[in-house]
Scaffold this motif. Sequence first.
Motif, PDB file in Angstrom:
ATOM      1  N   UNK A 144       0.897  -1.123  -0.034  1.00 13.27           N
ATOM      2  CA  UNK A 144      -0.011  -0.116  -0.054  1.00 13.27           C
ATOM      3  C   UNK A 144       0.882   1.154   0.004  1.00 13.27           C
ATOM      4  N   UNK A 145       0.779   1.986  -0.871  1.00 18.17           N
ATOM      5  CA  UNK A 145       1.465   3.224  -1.126  1.00 18.17           C
ATOM      6  C   UNK A 145       0.822   4.377  -0.266  1.00 18.17           C
ATOM      7  N   UNK A 155       3.480   0.081   2.460  1.00 15.59           N
ATOM      8  CA  UNK A 155       3.290  -0.761   3.581  1.00 15.59           C
ATOM      9  C   UNK A 155       3.060  -2.078   3.302  1.00 15.59           C
ATOM     10  N   UNK A 156       3.686  -3.191   3.694  1.00 16.54           N
ATOM     11  CA  UNK A 156       3.408  -4.452   3.473  1.00 16.54           C
ATOM     12  C   UNK A 156       1.916  -4.861   3.830  1.00 16.54           C
ATOM     13  N   UNK A 157       1.326  -5.489   2.759  1.00 11.71           N
ATOM     14  CA  UNK A 157      -0.020  -5.978   3.058  1.00 11.71           C
ATOM     15  C   UNK A 157      -0.163  -7.124   3.888  1.00 11.71           C
ATOM     16  N   UNK A 159       0.918  -9.180   6.798  1.00 16.03           N
ATOM     17  CA  UNK A 159       1.569  -9.153   8.313  1.00 16.03           C
ATOM     18  C   UNK A 159       2.820 -10.316   8.348  1.00 16.03           C
ATOM     19  N   UNK A 160       2.696 -11.137   7.677  1.00 18.11           N
ATOM     20  CA  UNK A 160       4.028 -12.190   7.696  1.00 18.11           C
ATOM     21  C   UNK A 160       5.212 -11.651   7.226  1.00 18.11           C
ATOM     22  N   UNK A 161       5.058 -10.735   6.040  1.00 17.97           N
ATOM     23  CA  UNK A 161       6.150 -10.115   5.587  1.00 17.97           C
ATOM     24  C   UNK A 161       7.414  -9.763   6.181  1.00 17.97           C
ATOM     25  N   UNK A 162       8.650 -10.263   5.898  1.00 19.50           N
ATOM     26  CA  UNK A 162       9.735  -9.770   6.682  1.00 19.50           C
ATOM     27  C   UNK A 162       9.910  -8.253   6.630  1.00 19.50           C
ATOM     28  N   UNK A 163       9.567  -7.475   5.579  1.00 15.65           N
ATOM     29  CA  UNK A 163       9.953  -6.304   5.585  1.00 15.65           C
ATOM     30  C   UNK A 163       8.621  -5.412   5.782  1.00 15.65           C
ATOM     31  N   UNK A 164       8.445  -4.558   6.623  1.00 13.50           N
ATOM     32  CA  UNK A 164       6.896  -4.098   6.879  1.00 13.50           C
ATOM     33  C   UNK A 164       6.908  -2.726   6.094  1.00 13.50           C
ATOM     34  N   UNK A 165       8.165  -2.036   5.737  1.00 14.74           N
ATOM     35  CA  UNK A 165       7.924  -0.783   5.245  1.00 14.74           C
ATOM     36  C   UNK A 165       9.026  -0.779   4.203  1.00 14.74           C
ATOM     37  N   UNK A 166       8.859  -0.140   3.125  1.00 11.43           N
ATOM     38  CA  UNK A 166       9.778   0.219   2.097  1.00 11.43           C
ATOM     39  C   UNK A 166       9.673   1.722   1.631  1.00 11.43           C
ATOM     40  N   UNK A 167      10.985   2.581   1.994  1.00  7.81           N
ATOM     41  CA  UNK A 167      11.001   3.796   1.817  1.00  7.81           C
ATOM     42  C   UNK A 167      11.600   4.065   0.533  1.00  7.81           C
TER      43      UNK A 167
END
Length: 345
Positions: A144-145, A155-157, A159-167
């Motif tokens: 989600x942008x 933002x990761x959709x 919740x199990x993704x290793x990375x929660x945020x990418x900037x």
Amino acid sequence: MNDDVLHGLFTDVADQAHDPATLGPAILTRARVRRQRRGLLAAAGTTAVLGAATVAVWPRPRASAPAPALVAPPSSAAPSPLIPGATVRLKYRPSWLPKGFVEVSRIAGSISQTRSFQRGGSESLELIHLFLSSFGKNPSPSGKRTTLGGRTAWLARNPDDQTQVTLDVGDGLKLGIAVVDADDRAEIARHVAAKIVEDGSTMAEISLAFGWFPERFSRGQPEVSIDGTANSWTEVLRLKDGDRLLFEVELGPDYPRVDGGERTTLRGRSAWVYEGGHPDPFCPPSTEKQQITCGESAAQTRVELGKGRILTLRQAAEDLAADEMKRMVTELRVGPAPDTSWLPG
């Protein structure tokens, strides 16, 4: 905090592409393999295969002597055309972290950089990783942008993704924020992401520099890493071709020596040269709860420097001849110990 465990936790970050979704699980599994290598294997939790997620209990710290200041013997041969520096300036830092987190690892190359923070003492797996890398051919990460701290973020959709945020930090670079072993991982990651600032003064510093390596590796780029504690740390100098690790040199605490190998003398110290292609002698056994698979051992050279410190050269993506390894170790430049005051005590 145990230097061996910390080193195992972060070594895999440099072994693979800087894709946090891939690195996160591998970091934890590598910790268990490394503990077995050091003779510090502790109880482990969920099912895993090398490269998949696992949870482990950290062993208690052990005392270790500080690294001695070493000087390489003079070289009569011409140095490699690429002599990388032993210091890399870090580009970004968090201006806010949850209470109790301290920095425990720095890894830095020409583009990709990783900083890792931990809290909770030697039994904790609470970690926050910052992964800096190039967008490459994917300018729009999934998720989600939104906007955080004035920057475009995803933002990761899941919740199990290793990375929660990418900037998006500009100049074609992205910064991934991964929070491990916390119930509010996504919320913590968003707060950290909103407080990321430019750094430019912090260094990833080690005492190692290449004096010579074979001309066929001249395409490689250096990467440095350091982790552990202020009094007992591990530093690694790697040469990488893109995401491929060509070879690495490690200076760190002593670990058990395996049988076999050619015994020799390098840098005026006892040394062993091992051929690769054999079953990994440090591979931990599988259990009913955890399935571990290991590959073959890599060719490597071990030099016992004294005072509990070992210098190790390991081949990776391409073969190194025994004579090449001996020359690389002999002409390696080892200077004064790096600044480790930022590491936990």
